[in-house]
Each structure stands twice: as structure tokens, then as C-alpha cells.
Design a protein around this motif. Structure first.
Motif, PDB file in Angstrom:
ATOM      1  N   ASP A  96       0.774  -1.042  -0.132  1.00 15.98           N
ATOM      2  CA  ASP A  96      -0.506  -0.224   0.149  1.00 15.98           C
ATOM      3  C   ASP A  96       1.207   1.328  -0.283  1.00 15.98           C
ATOM      4  OD1 ASP A  96      -2.078   2.593   0.581  1.00 15.98           O
ATOM      5  OD2 ASP A  96      -2.310   0.689   1.937  1.00 15.98           O
TER       6      ASP A  96
ATOM      7  N   PHE B  42       0.844   4.266   0.184  1.00 19.08           N
ATOM      8  CA  PHE B  42       0.889   5.779   1.054  1.00 19.08           C
ATOM      9  C   PHE B  42       1.339   4.989   2.543  1.00 19.08           C
ATOM     10  CE2 PHE B  42      -1.742   6.811  -2.760  1.00 19.08           C
ATOM     11  CZ  PHE B  42      -0.800   7.916  -3.431  1.00 19.08           C
ATOM     12  N   GLN B  43       0.778   3.276   2.542  1.00 21.49           N
ATOM     13  CA  GLN B  43       1.199   3.604   3.964  1.00 21.49           C
ATOM     14  C   GLN B  43       2.668   2.572   4.225  1.00 21.49           C
ATOM     15  OE1 GLN B  43      -1.477   4.409   6.011  1.00 21.49           O
ATOM     16  NE2 GLN B  43      -2.396   5.092   4.135  1.00 21.49           N
ATOM     17  N   ARG B  44       3.682   2.762   3.131  1.00 25.00           N
ATOM     18  CA  ARG B  44       4.706   1.995   3.084  1.00 25.00           C
ATOM     19  C   ARG B  44       5.632   2.138   4.425  1.00 25.00           C
ATOM     20  NH1 ARG B  44       5.526   6.132   0.079  1.00 25.00           N
ATOM     21  NH2 ARG B  44       7.404   7.146  -0.362  1.00 25.00           N
ATOM     22  N   ARG B  45       5.407   3.337   5.310  1.00 26.78           N
ATOM     23  CA  ARG B  45       6.233   3.775   5.955  1.00 26.78           C
ATOM     24  C   ARG B  45       6.114   2.734   7.177  1.00 26.78           C
ATOM     25  NH1 ARG B  45       9.282   9.290   6.109  1.00 26.78           N
ATOM     26  NH2 ARG B  45       9.769   9.500   4.193  1.00 26.78           N
ATOM     27  N   THR B  46       4.693   2.451   7.550  1.00 34.03           N
ATOM     28  CA  THR B  46       4.337   1.614   8.676  1.00 34.03           C
ATOM     29  C   THR B  46       3.573   0.526   8.683  1.00 34.03           C
ATOM     30  OG1 THR B  46       1.729   2.477   8.749  1.00 34.03           O
ATOM     31  CG2 THR B  46       3.589   3.857   9.473  1.00 34.03           C
TER      32      THR B  46
ATOM     33  N   MET C   4      -9.599  -3.713   1.716  1.00 33.85           N
ATOM     34  CA  MET C   4      -9.083  -3.671   0.637  1.00 33.85           C
ATOM     35  C   MET C   4      -8.625  -4.846  -0.312  1.00 33.85           C
ATOM     36  SD  MET C   4      -8.972   0.088   0.477  1.00 33.85           S
ATOM     37  CE  MET C   4      -9.859   0.401   2.291  1.00 33.85           C
TER      38      MET C   4
ATOM     39  N   ILE D  86       4.462   0.266  15.787  1.00 35.37           N
ATOM     40  CA  ILE D  86       3.505   1.576  16.498  1.00 35.37           C
ATOM     41  C   ILE D  86       3.649   1.564  17.233  1.00 35.37           C
ATOM     42  CG2 ILE D  86       2.091   3.408  16.482  1.00 35.37           C
ATOM     43  CD1 ILE D  86       1.655   2.759  13.039  1.00 35.37           C
TER      44      ILE D  86
ATOM     45  N   GLY E 177      -7.560   8.870  18.183  1.00 39.27           N
ATOM     46  CA  GLY E 177      -6.506   9.531  17.457  1.00 39.27           C
ATOM     47  C   GLY E 177      -6.366   9.130  16.147  1.00 39.27           C
ATOM     48  N   PHE E 178      -5.200   9.090  15.816  1.00 41.00           N
ATOM     49  CA  PHE E 178      -4.567   9.425  13.988  1.00 41.00           C
ATOM     50  C   PHE E 178      -4.823   8.333  13.292  1.00 41.00           C
ATOM     51  CE2 PHE E 178      -2.158  12.180  16.972  1.00 41.00           C
ATOM     52  CZ  PHE E 178      -2.227  13.516  16.329  1.00 41.00           C
ATOM     53  N   THR E 179      -5.191   7.751  12.405  1.00 39.41           N
ATOM     54  CA  THR E 179      -5.634   6.966  11.199  1.00 39.41           C
ATOM     55  C   THR E 179      -4.054   6.260  10.659  1.00 39.41           C
ATOM     56  OG1 THR E 179      -6.710   9.285   9.831  1.00 39.41           O
ATOM     57  CG2 THR E 179      -6.981   6.987   8.954  1.00 39.41           C
ATOM     58  N   VAL E 180      -4.018   5.280  11.290  1.00 39.66           N
ATOM     59  CA  VAL E 180      -3.085   4.846  11.155  1.00 39.66           C
ATOM     60  C   VAL E 180      -3.431   3.539  10.096  1.00 39.66           C
ATOM     61  CG1 VAL E 180      -0.076   4.124  11.215  1.00 39.66           C
ATOM     62  CG2 VAL E 180      -2.023   5.590  12.877  1.00 39.66           C
ATOM     63  N   LYS E 181      -3.843   2.906   9.385  1.00 40.80           N
ATOM     64  CA  LYS E 181      -4.765   1.642   8.847  1.00 40.80           C
ATOM     65  C   LYS E 181      -3.166   0.821   8.321  1.00 40.80           C
ATOM     66  CE  LYS E 181      -8.707   3.188   8.513  1.00 40.80           C
ATOM     67  NZ  LYS E 181     -10.449   2.204   8.856  1.00 40.80           N
TER      68      LYS E 181
END
Lengths: 274, 274
Positions: free
Chosen positions: B121, B123-127, B181, B248, B270-274
Motif C-alpha cells: 500500500d 501511502f502506508q508503506r512507512r508503517t 482492500m 507502532i 487518535g490518528f488514522t494509521v491503517k
């Protein structure tokens, strides 16, 4: 010779836009380089349209002619292993030789995201415009509806646009608020996603629409001003151009026959871009 | 003198971990520098615990003693404007002088995310750790359950751990699959989120738990092997250490009295961290 069509996502943060330029690296350069590493061929790819520096894509489409006989199902993984981490090819299909990603496109959808919560969302900071100011979101949604239909969008185009006609059709336009991350008792207003689907878009058109909606949200313009802004055909009557980072080329649609080649082009849930 | 406690999110990609080190920039350095820019004071902050290089935080907690009289509600925005974009302070409270972010902590929750879909993914590649290999996810969930309770976690600790005791209590452990997804008709297996809540965690403990679950998922170990791995108190019996980027620090919980100061510490989405 085969005509291959692919769907690609990219994080546009570190690129000078999609299209090859005299200076600076572009997504097109990276894709053509990866194809050359794989096949040895110097191809020129054709995309559904360019995206500006800093703009992202979830479902950009491009095609190119190749004499390579690599089976179509191998292409995605083969290219991804030769691409930087911020570009991912996630669908490949062989299409008729006459298919052209831009000329054959029927509808394009863009999404712009404004984070109107008090604090930025750290992990989505590359794809959201953080704007923690009180907004009249209902007025913004109302203003957006005035743009649906066929209009001369000169007021919403860059002054540098060289297109012979600025008449475009906006088929759908929707403002969706995601308040799932709002903290109770705070000034958080949620994520504002603005989706626009049209026959085509002029340079900066979506970003100028969003900039104008923000003026409405802040009370500087009224939703009912939209028809007069369109009518004026004058860039200075619309709002400023919203920053690039909030914009994602969401999806490109083709004729049913082409869509069948791009199997899941319509029903694909795509990647998480909240 | 006041004791201020804050919640902070960070993208750990570009940091050598949380805690100040002889070489390389850390999150602690950045926070202490921002506080100095704001108040002129050289403070030393105390966090709920260190995080390793490349590990992220949604709800890390830190506190420090200050003589500044800046009102507590001003601190978040004042610090954020002096912090790099990959660190965001999103809650600040004055707490009793005896409060200490690490010693007062009651429960910590980490989340590890494996993307088991065919493509990363973007846009989530860092997490997310992208791992597009067939996994027996039910077996992984079963293996995880064996770790709940009070155990000597030596097998799941870095060999470099210098803690006098490796006994820790895992209160909760859950594996959640998000298949929203997944593209129909593909080998996509979804996002696998592994949440663990405990009294405290040893160095690399969550990542070694995940590495061992991946061995189970691939059929190289069985869920029922977990008790024997614990019993062995031998690092070599567990699986490899999973990569840092998927981890995380999700949340840190305190006594109810302290939570009341950190108003929304429990119920905050909290924040969106999908």
C-alpha cells in the motif's frame, strides 16, 4: 507488437509531476527507466493525463507499445522490483493496439482531502492539506453542487492553460466528511474529501475548485456566487489554487470493452488513502 | 516548577529511535530542542519507554519539569511549530510533580502491521511490513493467544537485553485482519494488525513475537510450539526479529487519576494509521 496498459499508484511528493520535463525527475521517467531495465526497450508511455508536481495518483493509467513477450501477469512484479518505493504498478493488461490511455478515457475522478482537525494526521501528512480553521462545510458542499454539468471552466483554470476550449463536463461532485477521528470536545471538524468526476480537467482545475470552496467555507464567498464565477470566465473571480499535496488522481474509466481488459478497473477498492 | 505531560506521535522512519544517542538524531533530541526554542530551558524529557530506530508512535507519552508559565493549552501548537513535520505533540496536561511517564505507566499497547496483499500500500508503506506470501492466519492468531499471561519472555528478548528480569505480563493480544482492500479474485490476504497490551516490553519483544508468528503462518512452526518456546528461555528458539517499520507504539495507560489529567488518554481515537 503489443499494446500494454497498466494501472499505477504514486506518491508525488518527491517528483516534478508525471510528465517528462527538461529538469527534475518525473514519474514518467521512472516508469520508462524501469521498462528499459526490464526489456532493453526505449519506450514512450502515454498516460491518461499529466499530474502536477506534488500531486499523487491512486489509479493513474498508462499504455505503451512493446515487442517484449514477457507474459502480462509478470509485468507488475517485474516493474515494481525496478521502481522506487513511491511508485507501484498494480495492474497490467494487453489491450487493442488502438487503445490510448488519454484519448480512450471516458471519465476521470480526482479526490482532494482537507484535514480540518486541530492537528495534522502524521501518517497521512503527505496526502492531506491540514487546515485547522473553522469552516462552514455545508456551504462548501452547496457551492460544489453548482459546478456539476457542462460549463466553460475558464475561471477555474490556470492562466497558463493553452487548451483551445475550456468547456468541460463535471458528471459528479461530492463532499464527504469523515469525522471518525474527531476527538470529542475539541474543535476537530474531520477530514473533508472532495470527489470530482468529469470528462476531463484543465490545469489546476480541481485545486482552484477546492481553493474556491475554502473561500466559501471561511465565509468570504457564498455558495450562490458559483454561477457568477463560472459566468465571468475570469481566473481572478475564483479562489486561490489549493496546495498540491491534498490531490490524488483517484480513478480513470474507459469503455466497457477496455474495462474488461483492465479487469478490475471499476470495482477495485484500491489502496488505503484515508 | 511544573510537571508537564504530553502525548506525541512520530514517524520513526528518519530517526535513530526515541532516546538520545551519541550518534544520529533522535525524537528525544528534536523534542528537547523544540522546548528549548520555546522556553530557553535545557530540559530532559522522560518518555514511557524508548522505541527503536524506525519504530513509530501514535501515543508516546513524555513528561518534563519546567519553570515556564506558558498556559498548558498553548503548548501543542507552540511546540509543533518548532518541530519537524514527522513529530506532532497532540495533548498536554499539567500533572502532579511525582508523575513519571515510565514509572507511572500501567499498560502499554503496541501494534504491528503486516500487509499480506499482493502489492504494498503505497501511502502506508512507512508503517507496514509488506509480506505477500501465503500465510495461515488462523494459526498465527492461535499461536499469539499462548503468550497471554505472566511469563519469562527471555526467548522473545534481544540477546543484548540487560534487564535483571525478563518476566512480563501480557494482558491482551489480538490479531485483527482488515480485508477491506483485498481485490476479489487475487491472492490478497489483507492487512494483519497484531495488537499486544502488557505491563512492559523487553527490547525487540514485539518484533520477535511477530517474527515467530510469521514462522507459524508459513508452517515452519506450530501454534502449539509457543509454550515450549517460552519455556526454553532461549532466543534461538523463537523466530527472527520482524522489521522495525511495521511497529507502532499505540497507547500508554496510567492510573485513573493521571488519566483524568491526560483527559482523553483512553477514549481518544487518535490518528488514522491503517
Amino acid at each position: 507488437m503489443r499494446n500494454l496498459c497498466m494501472k499505477v499508484s504514486y506518491d508525488g511528493t518527491d517528483y516534478c509531476g508525471f510528465q517528462t520535463q527538461p529538469d527534475g525527475s518525473t514519474v514518467q521517467d521512472a516508469l520508462e527507466k524501469a521498462i528499459k531495465l526490464l526489456t532493453g526497450e526505449e519506450v514512450k508511455i502515454h498516460a491518461s493525463g499529466r499530474t502536477d508536481a506534488g500531486v499523487h495518483a491512486r489509479g493513474q493509467v498508462f499504455n505503451f507499445i512493446t515487442s517484449s513477450d514477457i507474459p502480462v501477469e509478470r509485468w507488475c512484479i517485474a516493474l515494481n522490483s525496478r521502481l522506487p518505493q513511491d511508485i507501484i504498478v498494480w495492474e497490467a493488461a494487453e489491450v487493442p493496439l488502438e487503445f490510448h490511455s488519454r484519448r480512450s478515457a471516458k471519465r476521470k475522478t480526482y479526490r482532494y482531502t482537507i484535514n480540518a482537525n486541530q492537528f495534522p494526521d502524521l501518517f497521512q501528512r503527505r496526502t492531506q492539506f491540514h487546515h485547522p480553521v473553522k469552516l462552514d462545510i455545508a456551504a462548501m458542499a452547496e457551492g460544489l453542487k453548482h459546478l456539476i454539468g457542462t460549463h466553460d471552466f475558464t475561471s477555474f483554470a490556470s492562466r497558463h492553460s493553452t487548451k483551445p476550449s475550456h468547456i468541460r463536463t463535471l458528471y459528479e461532485a461530492e463532499l464527504v466528511v469523515d469525522d471518525s477521528m474527531c476527538r470529542p470536545g475539541t474543535r476537530d471538524q474531520g477530514l473533508i474529501h472532495i470527489y470530482v468526476t468529469g470528462s476531463g480537467f484543465l490545469q489546476h482545475m480541481v485545486r482552484i475548485i477546492v481553493g474556491t470552496l475554502l473561500e466559501i467555507g471561511k465565509g468570504r464567498k457564498k455558495p450562490g456566487d458559483m454561477p457568477a464565477i463560472l459566468e465571468a470566465k475570469d481566473r481572478s473571480k475564483a479562489g486561490p489554487t489549493a496546495v498540491a499535496k491534498g490531490l490524488i488522481l483517484w480513478n480513470v474509466e474507459y469503455e466497457a470493452a477496455d474495462e474488461n481488459n483492465l479487469k478490475s478497473a471499476c470495482d477495485l477498492p484500491g489502496f488505503t488513502v484515508k
